[in-house]
Design a protein around this motif. Structure first.
Motif, PDB file in Angstrom:
ATOM      1  N   PRO A  97       0.826  -1.211   0.000  1.00 21.23           N
ATOM      2  CA  PRO A  97       0.000   0.000   0.000  1.00 21.23           C
ATOM      3  C   PRO A  97       0.856   1.255   0.000  1.00 21.23           C
ATOM      4  O   PRO A  97       2.005   1.241   0.447  1.00 21.23           O
ATOM      5  CB  PRO A  97      -0.818  -0.121   1.286  1.00 21.23           C
ATOM      6  CG  PRO A  97      -0.015  -1.028   2.166  1.00 21.23           C
ATOM      7  CD  PRO A  97       0.683  -1.978   1.249  1.00 21.23           C
ATOM      8  N   VAL A  98       0.274   2.345  -0.495  1.00 19.85           N
ATOM      9  CA  VAL A  98       0.960   3.631  -0.556  1.00 19.85           C
ATOM     10  C   VAL A  98       0.374   4.551   0.508  1.00 19.85           C
ATOM     11  O   VAL A  98      -0.837   4.780   0.555  1.00 19.85           O
ATOM     12  CB  VAL A  98       0.789   4.280  -1.941  1.00 19.85           C
ATOM     13  CG1 VAL A  98       1.407   5.684  -1.950  1.00 19.85           C
ATOM     14  CG2 VAL A  98       1.427   3.410  -3.015  1.00 19.85           C
ATOM     15  N   VAL A  99       1.243   5.058   1.374  1.00 18.89           N
ATOM     16  CA  VAL A  99       0.842   6.036   2.387  1.00 18.89           C
ATOM     17  C   VAL A  99       1.251   7.419   1.899  1.00 18.89           C
ATOM     18  O   VAL A  99       2.395   7.623   1.480  1.00 18.89           O
ATOM     19  CB  VAL A  99       1.483   5.743   3.745  1.00 18.89           C
ATOM     20  CG1 VAL A  99       1.126   6.832   4.762  1.00 18.89           C
ATOM     21  CG2 VAL A  99       1.040   4.381   4.259  1.00 18.89           C
ATOM     22  N   GLY A 100       0.329   8.355   1.953  1.00 18.77           N
ATOM     23  CA  GLY A 100       0.620   9.733   1.614  1.00 18.77           C
ATOM     24  C   GLY A 100       0.652  10.584   2.868  1.00 18.77           C
ATOM     25  O   GLY A 100      -0.186  10.419   3.761  1.00 18.77           O
ATOM     26  N   MET A 101       1.626  11.475   2.965  1.00 19.15           N
ATOM     27  CA  MET A 101       1.715  12.376   4.109  1.00 19.15           C
ATOM     28  C   MET A 101       1.598  13.810   3.607  1.00 19.15           C
ATOM     29  O   MET A 101       2.362  14.242   2.744  1.00 19.15           O
ATOM     30  CB  MET A 101       3.020  12.168   4.875  1.00 19.15           C
ATOM     31  CG  MET A 101       3.164  13.051   6.107  1.00 19.15           C
ATOM     32  SD  MET A 101       4.505  12.527   7.238  1.00 19.15           S
ATOM     33  CE  MET A 101       3.606  11.407   8.333  1.00 19.15           C
ATOM     34  N   VAL A 102       0.630  14.538   4.160  1.00 21.75           N
ATOM     35  CA  VAL A 102       0.425  15.931   3.799  1.00 21.75           C
ATOM     36  C   VAL A 102       1.394  16.786   4.603  1.00 21.75           C
ATOM     37  O   VAL A 102       1.352  16.792   5.836  1.00 21.75           O
ATOM     38  CB  VAL A 102      -1.021  16.368   4.064  1.00 21.75           C
ATOM     39  CG1 VAL A 102      -1.205  17.848   3.738  1.00 21.75           C
ATOM     40  CG2 VAL A 102      -1.992  15.522   3.241  1.00 21.75           C
ATOM     41  N   GLY A 103       2.258  17.502   3.908  1.00 16.23           N
ATOM     42  CA  GLY A 103       3.271  18.320   4.567  1.00 16.23           C
ATOM     43  C   GLY A 103       4.653  17.774   4.299  1.00 16.23           C
ATOM     44  O   GLY A 103       4.890  16.565   4.433  1.00 16.23           O
ATOM     45  N   GLY A 104       5.573  18.658   3.919  1.00 15.54           N
ATOM     46  CA  GLY A 104       6.900  18.213   3.521  1.00 15.54           C
ATOM     47  C   GLY A 104       7.997  18.569   4.496  1.00 15.54           C
ATOM     48  O   GLY A 104       9.152  18.730   4.088  1.00 15.54           O
ATOM     49  N   GLY A 105       7.673  18.691   5.787  1.00 14.97           N
ATOM     50  CA  GLY A 105       8.668  19.079   6.785  1.00 14.97           C
ATOM     51  C   GLY A 105       9.526  17.921   7.243  1.00 14.97           C
ATOM     52  O   GLY A 105       9.530  16.831   6.663  1.00 14.97           O
ATOM     53  N   GLN A 106      10.247  18.150   8.357  1.00 12.32           N
ATOM     54  CA  GLN A 106      11.169  17.131   8.846  1.00 12.32           C
ATOM     55  C   GLN A 106      10.456  15.888   9.344  1.00 12.32           C
ATOM     56  O   GLN A 106      11.017  14.780   9.304  1.00 12.32           O
ATOM     57  CB  GLN A 106      12.082  17.691   9.936  1.00 12.32           C
ATOM     58  CG  GLN A 106      11.394  18.140  11.213  1.00 12.32           C
ATOM     59  CD  GLN A 106      11.208  19.642  11.247  1.00 12.32           C
ATOM     60  OE1 GLN A 106      11.074  20.291  10.211  1.00 12.32           O
ATOM     61  NE2 GLN A 106      11.217  20.219  12.446  1.00 12.32           N
ATOM     62  N   LEU A 107       9.213  16.012   9.802  1.00 13.40           N
ATOM     63  CA  LEU A 107       8.494  14.817  10.245  1.00 13.40           C
ATOM     64  C   LEU A 107       8.224  13.894   9.066  1.00 13.40           C
ATOM     65  O   LEU A 107       8.359  12.674   9.175  1.00 13.40           O
ATOM     66  CB  LEU A 107       7.189  15.211  10.942  1.00 13.40           C
ATOM     67  CG  LEU A 107       7.331  16.064  12.197  1.00 13.40           C
ATOM     68  CD1 LEU A 107       5.966  16.331  12.814  1.00 13.40           C
ATOM     69  CD2 LEU A 107       8.255  15.403  13.218  1.00 13.40           C
ATOM     70  N   ALA A 108       7.845  14.467   7.923  1.00 11.00           N
ATOM     71  CA  ALA A 108       7.659  13.660   6.717  1.00 11.00           C
ATOM     72  C   ALA A 108       8.985  13.070   6.256  1.00 11.00           C
ATOM     73  O   ALA A 108       9.048  11.929   5.799  1.00 11.00           O
ATOM     74  CB  ALA A 108       7.035  14.507   5.611  1.00 11.00           C
ATOM     75  N   ARG A 109      10.059  13.842   6.389  1.00 11.93           N
ATOM     76  CA  ARG A 109      11.381  13.348   5.985  1.00 11.93           C
ATOM     77  C   ARG A 109      11.759  12.112   6.796  1.00 11.93           C
ATOM     78  O   ARG A 109      12.220  11.110   6.239  1.00 11.93           O
ATOM     79  CB  ARG A 109      12.411  14.462   6.198  1.00 11.93           C
ATOM     80  CG  ARG A 109      13.842  14.126   5.758  1.00 11.93           C
ATOM     81  CD  ARG A 109      14.758  15.277   6.148  1.00 11.93           C
ATOM     82  NE  ARG A 109      16.153  15.070   5.801  1.00 11.93           N
ATOM     83  CZ  ARG A 109      16.784  15.632   4.778  1.00 11.93           C
ATOM     84  NH1 ARG A 109      16.118  16.445   3.969  1.00 11.93           N
ATOM     85  NH2 ARG A 109      18.071  15.407   4.554  1.00 11.93           N
ATOM     86  N   MET A 110      11.561  12.156   8.110  1.00 11.10           N
ATOM     87  CA  MET A 110      11.930  11.020   8.941  1.00 11.10           C
ATOM     88  C   MET A 110      10.932   9.876   8.824  1.00 11.10           C
ATOM     89  O   MET A 110      11.300   8.706   9.004  1.00 11.10           O
ATOM     90  CB  MET A 110      12.112  11.483  10.391  1.00 11.10           C
ATOM     91  CG  MET A 110      13.377  12.323  10.576  1.00 11.10           C
ATOM     92  SD  MET A 110      13.681  12.892  12.274  1.00 11.10           S
ATOM     93  CE  MET A 110      12.642  14.365  12.331  1.00 11.10           C
ATOM     94  N   THR A 111       9.678  10.178   8.503  1.00  5.10           N
ATOM     95  CA  THR A 111       8.712   9.113   8.236  1.00  5.10           C
ATOM     96  C   THR A 111       9.067   8.393   6.942  1.00  5.10           C
ATOM     97  O   THR A 111       8.932   7.166   6.835  1.00  5.10           O
ATOM     98  CB  THR A 111       7.283   9.682   8.165  1.00  5.10           C
ATOM     99  OG1 THR A 111       6.987  10.403   9.369  1.00  5.10           O
ATOM    100  CG2 THR A 111       6.261   8.572   8.004  1.00  5.10           C
ATOM    101  N   HIS A 112       9.530   9.151   5.952  1.00  3.46           N
ATOM    102  CA  HIS A 112      10.001   8.538   4.706  1.00  3.46           C
ATOM    103  C   HIS A 112      11.156   7.579   4.982  1.00  3.46           C
ATOM    104  O   HIS A 112      11.211   6.470   4.434  1.00  3.46           O
ATOM    105  CB  HIS A 112      10.441   9.631   3.731  1.00  3.46           C
ATOM    106  CG  HIS A 112      11.259   9.127   2.580  1.00  3.46           C
ATOM    107  ND1 HIS A 112      10.720   8.404   1.536  1.00  3.46           N
ATOM    108  CD2 HIS A 112      12.591   9.231   2.316  1.00  3.46           C
ATOM    109  CE1 HIS A 112      11.674   8.091   0.680  1.00  3.46           C
ATOM    110  NE2 HIS A 112      12.819   8.577   1.136  1.00  3.46           N
ATOM    111  N   GLN A 113      12.068   7.996   5.851  1.00  7.31           N
ATOM    112  CA  GLN A 113      13.201   7.150   6.216  1.00  7.31           C
ATOM    113  C   GLN A 113      12.709   5.833   6.817  1.00  7.31           C
ATOM    114  O   GLN A 113      13.219   4.754   6.501  1.00  7.31           O
ATOM    115  CB  GLN A 113      14.094   7.895   7.203  1.00  7.31           C
ATOM    116  CG  GLN A 113      15.352   7.169   7.619  1.00  7.31           C
ATOM    117  CD  GLN A 113      16.175   7.981   8.618  1.00  7.31           C
ATOM    118  OE1 GLN A 113      15.715   8.996   9.143  1.00  7.31           O
ATOM    119  NE2 GLN A 113      17.384   7.538   8.871  1.00  7.31           N
TER     120      GLN A 113
END
Length: 380
Positions: free
Chosen positions: A8-24
């Motif tokens: 599945p694909v998870v989308g996160m609204v917002g491109g800040g550091q929280l999204a960066r570390m969630t991507h990691q």
């Protein structure tokens, strides 16, 4: 669903550091987080592969973004509630949903709901005039005024010490609540995750150290905290996540007082008080948030060391040696420090990263983390 991986694909609204570390964290789960970013040079946009550009306040951009996602979540609470409701009505799976997230978006609604649930909260009131603020103060200044929506990192919070200050604040037209100034011993945070199935996982209660409204240090676990208080804080966070219907991470910011704990704020996303979990816990808050959103079983929240300290790295004054050279010196001096830089433009006082150190001795670990963060900020 990603047709290449079958995941599945998870989308996160917002491109800040929280999204960066969630991507990691998503990478280890076989995924590449999809991110809706306002700018191509936002923190997460610099590292993620699938980054549509659009505003979180634009319903059409949100709608288009959601088409490629099996589930949508957030790295901040600033998406208009009515937009989330519209997407939910169209069948988009959003976690946390609008009925939960509104209690992290609107401080007045949060206080009302927490009071209904019997959670410990400061004395508070909605106010619209200087007369109402003065009546609430009852001669005991200062009181704490908060914007009902939009505040974070000390923004949208004012210490009001007189009627004149109240008049000035009210004249801005910002919708407000006021709270008593709590005689606190220190600030704590209880972080839990909850899945749609209803499984919950609680992290150890941590101490957060604030300076000028910004968290500068997190100590895990909170030292010299009686077991009964720690258990009460964890159970309170679990109960709130359950009662509010939170899916994903819930951070409950707390004041420790002579009479017990009091709820300060709620956040329904990965939170600064949980950054230590990347190295300091068996499952990071970012992976746990993804597990919850995907309804996977929760991971272990056990500590990876007896003491973990996270120190935020704030931007310093311009000039001095480069950040690359600072890293060279830091790793030579404190080789066990784990550094996370967010790819953000440096501005004085802005969070540009954090450092985590693990060990057995609080004093030693705390000193190494503080030294590392100070070196990265100041270069001396």
């Amino acid at each position: 669903m990603d047709t290449r991986t079958g995941l599945p694909v998870v989308g996160m609204v917002g491109g800040g550091q929280l999204a960066r570390m969630t991507h990691q964290a998503a990478i280890s789960l076989g995924q590449s987080l999809r991110v809706l970013s306002e700018k191509p040079d936002d923190s997460a946009a610099l590292v993620a592969a699938d980054v549509p550009i659009g505003s979180h306040t634009d319903l059409s951009a949100l709608r288009e973004f959601a088409k490629g996602c099996d589930a949508v979540t957030f790295d901040h609470e600033q998406v208009p509630t009515e937009h989330i409701e519209a997407l939910e009505a169209e069948g988009v799976k959003i976690f946390p949903g609008s009925k939960a997230l509104v209690f992290a978006q609107d401080k007045g609604m949060m206080r009302e709901r927490l009071a209904e649930l019997g959670a410990p909260v400061p004395r508070w009131a909605r106010v619209g005039s200087a007369d109402e603020i003065e009546a609430f103060a009852g001669g005991s200044w200062p009181v704490v005024a908060k914007a009902t929506r939009g505040g974070y990192d000390g923004r949208g919070v004012w210490m009001v010490g007189s009627r004149e200050a109240a008049e000035d604040l009210v004249s801005t037209g910002i919708p407000l609540i006021v709270e008593e100034k709590v005689p606190l011993r220190r600030e704590l945070a209880a972080l839990v995750a909850r899945s749609p199935f209803g499984q919950v996982a609680a992290y150890p209660v941590v101490e957060t150290v604030q300076r000028d409204g910004i968290c500068v240090e997190v100590i895990a676990p909170a030292q010299d905290l009686p077991d009964e208080v720690a258990l009460h804080a964890q159970q309170l966070a679990i109960d709130l996540a359950t009662e509010l219907g939170v899916v994903g991470l819930l951070a409950v910011e707390l004041f420790e007082t002579a009479d017990g704990i009091v709820v300060n704020e709620l956040a329904m996303r990965p939170h600064n008080s949980g950054h230590w979990t990347i190295e300091g816990a068996r499952t990071s808050q970012f992976e746990q948030h993804l597990r919850a959103v995907l309804d996977y079983p929760m991971g272990s929240t056990a500590l990876a060391a007896p003491v973990v300290v996270m120190a935020n790295v704030l931007g310093g004054e311009p000039g001095g040696i480069s950040i690359d050279e600072r890293l060279h010196h830091l790793f030579a001096e404190v080789p066990d420090a784990r550094v996370h830089l967010y790819g953000k433009q440096v501005r004085p006082g802005r969070k540009i990263g954090h450092v985590t150190v693990l060990g057995d001795s609080l004093d030693e670990v705390r000193a190494r983390a503080a030294r590392a963060a100070k070196w990265l900020q100041e270069g001396n």
